[in-house]
Design a protein around this motif. Sequence first.
Motif, PDB file in Angstrom:
ATOM      1  N   UNK A   1      40.532  71.276  55.593  1.00 54.97           N
ATOM      2  CA  UNK A   1      40.361  69.871  54.840  1.00 54.97           C
ATOM      3  C   UNK A   1      39.569  70.331  53.389  1.00 54.97           C
ATOM      4  N   UNK A   2      38.570  71.266  53.455  1.00 52.11           N
ATOM      5  CA  UNK A   2      37.863  71.591  52.300  1.00 52.11           C
ATOM      6  C   UNK A   2      38.543  72.120  51.391  1.00 52.11           C
ATOM      7  N   UNK A   3      39.339  73.133  51.595  1.00 51.97           N
ATOM      8  CA  UNK A   3      40.250  73.576  50.838  1.00 51.97           C
ATOM      9  C   UNK A   3      41.333  72.763  49.928  1.00 51.97           C
ATOM     10  N   UNK A   4      41.900  71.680  50.814  1.00 59.70           N
ATOM     11  CA  UNK A   4      42.557  70.759  50.179  1.00 59.70           C
ATOM     12  C   UNK A   4      41.655  69.930  49.005  1.00 59.70           C
ATOM     13  N   UNK A   5      40.583  69.422  49.511  1.00 58.47           N
ATOM     14  CA  UNK A   5      39.632  68.848  48.635  1.00 58.47           C
ATOM     15  C   UNK A   5      39.298  69.636  47.266  1.00 58.47           C
ATOM     16  N   UNK A   6      38.963  70.830  47.686  1.00 54.35           N
ATOM     17  CA  UNK A   6      38.633  71.640  46.307  1.00 54.35           C
ATOM     18  C   UNK A   6      39.913  71.998  45.607  1.00 54.35           C
ATOM     19  N   UNK A   7      41.306  71.663  46.040  1.00 58.63           N
ATOM     20  CA  UNK A   7      42.278  71.870  45.280  1.00 58.63           C
ATOM     21  C   UNK A   7      42.483  70.520  44.530  1.00 58.63           C
ATOM     22  N   UNK A   8      42.171  69.288  44.987  1.00 59.46           N
ATOM     23  CA  UNK A   8      42.369  68.369  44.115  1.00 59.46           C
ATOM     24  C   UNK A   8      41.100  68.166  43.141  1.00 59.46           C
ATOM     25  N   UNK A   9      39.744  68.800  43.456  1.00 62.47           N
ATOM     26  CA  UNK A   9      39.053  68.527  42.282  1.00 62.47           C
ATOM     27  C   UNK A   9      39.063  69.574  41.226  1.00 62.47           C
ATOM     28  N   UNK A  10      39.650  70.706  41.690  1.00 61.97           N
ATOM     29  CA  UNK A  10      40.255  71.801  40.704  1.00 61.97           C
ATOM     30  C   UNK A  10      41.171  71.314  39.837  1.00 61.97           C
ATOM     31  N   UNK A  11      42.176  70.631  40.275  1.00 63.11           N
ATOM     32  CA  UNK A  11      43.096  69.886  39.402  1.00 63.11           C
ATOM     33  C   UNK A  11      42.514  69.163  38.300  1.00 63.11           C
ATOM     34  N   UNK A  12      41.829  68.399  38.895  1.00 62.73           N
ATOM     35  CA  UNK A  12      41.216  67.411  38.060  1.00 62.73           C
ATOM     36  C   UNK A  12      40.168  68.197  36.786  1.00 62.73           C
ATOM     37  N   UNK A  13      39.707  69.230  37.248  1.00 60.90           N
ATOM     38  CA  UNK A  13      38.695  70.244  36.207  1.00 60.90           C
ATOM     39  C   UNK A  13      39.608  70.913  35.290  1.00 60.90           C
ATOM     40  N   UNK A  14      40.875  71.381  35.813  1.00 63.24           N
ATOM     41  CA  UNK A  14      41.670  72.030  34.691  1.00 63.24           C
ATOM     42  C   UNK A  14      42.486  71.208  33.898  1.00 63.24           C
ATOM     43  N   UNK A  15      43.026  70.242  34.401  1.00 70.37           N
ATOM     44  CA  UNK A  15      43.841  69.362  33.667  1.00 70.37           C
ATOM     45  C   UNK A  15      43.323  68.188  33.041  1.00 70.37           C
ATOM     46  N   UNK A  16      42.792  67.210  33.917  1.00 74.29           N
ATOM     47  CA  UNK A  16      42.117  66.076  33.381  1.00 74.29           C
ATOM     48  C   UNK A  16      41.005  66.317  32.339  1.00 74.29           C
ATOM     49  N   UNK A  17      40.192  67.300  32.931  1.00 71.72           N
ATOM     50  CA  UNK A  17      39.047  67.364  31.968  1.00 71.72           C
ATOM     51  C   UNK A  17      39.263  68.069  30.821  1.00 71.72           C
ATOM     52  N   UNK A  18      40.410  68.656  30.658  1.00 71.77           N
ATOM     53  CA  UNK A  18      40.958  69.328  29.354  1.00 71.77           C
ATOM     54  C   UNK A  18      40.989  68.283  28.301  1.00 71.77           C
TER      55      UNK A  18
END
Length: 345
Positions: free
Chosen positions: A189-206
């Motif tokens: 579950x933590x890995x899944x949450x991390x994937x979601x957060x990192x998707x935000x950091x990589x794409x949305x935060x750009x």
Amino acid sequence: MLFWILYYTLEVYLDFYWSRYQFPDFKWQIRLQNALMLELCYFLVKIPLAYVLLYVYEKVNLKFVFKYILYIFIVTAAVFGHRFVTHFIIYPDIYGVIETLDGKQVSGFINGYVAFNSFMDLIFMTGLIFGVEITRQKNILKEQISQLKSEKLDQELTMLKAQINPHFLFNTLNNIYGMALKKADETPDVILQLSKVMRYNIYEAAEKNISIAKDIENIKDFIQIQKIRYHQLTVNFSEDIDNPSQEISPLILIQFVENAFKHGVSESLGEAFITVDIHLKNGNLTYLVENSRQEKSHENSTKIGLKNIRRQLELLYPKHTLSVEDESNRYTVTLTIDFHDTISL
């Protein structure tokens, strides 16, 4: 083109007005026609003079004395050309009369008084076009400087964000590593949450800006990851947003929550708490993050993180306030932002 149209209109009006006294017997239609024609003839001298002088001013690299002599030579040649057009074309062909001065015929096309009149006419035009050109160049330079400043700020913000993303990633991976060693059931579950957060950091935060609703959702995902790790943790999260589409620079708000976990909750020996309170009303944001802490915490690390955040806020939101309450058992940060006064990069 606009300059020459306006200048031509002005000169035609002045010539038309002057001809009322010089040629009172001419009808106004004839006087207007004459004014239109003679200014076209003068343009044969004025336009080349203007652009030759501008070329010398901008492109020719000479010492001041030699450049000054060159200016005198060009203007003198233009005065001769102006007098030639006046004496041999305008008066005999347009007005149909011989050029006179104080009732006397002007025998030659060059003498002191008429040459001075030609000189003043040319200098008036030259002063106007130099003023317009210098103003135009200053505006271009101002835009270029503004663009360079914007690019510099953009690069600086990109570097500041780049300092945040790896920091968050490494901290979370360390958490997952610890859970994996314990073979905790929550690890997937933590890995899944991390994937979601990192998707935000990589794409949305750009993006330069993002809706505050998405930014808050990312904060919630981040907190959810940390809650799985810290079982003795109480999180109080409240939000009151009147405009979810309000744009904000990404990764600013989450830094306060990240610091709360890193320098507060992770160092707490017993039960810990974090309070997050976000209010947005009429373009004014109030954001509070409070966390428990031990008396002996790594204050220097906290200050380094705040220095990064403060710099971003200074660049993006001039009308902001950031206050810190550092007590023995709790640490509170309150941020207010007025989105009506935002730097556009």
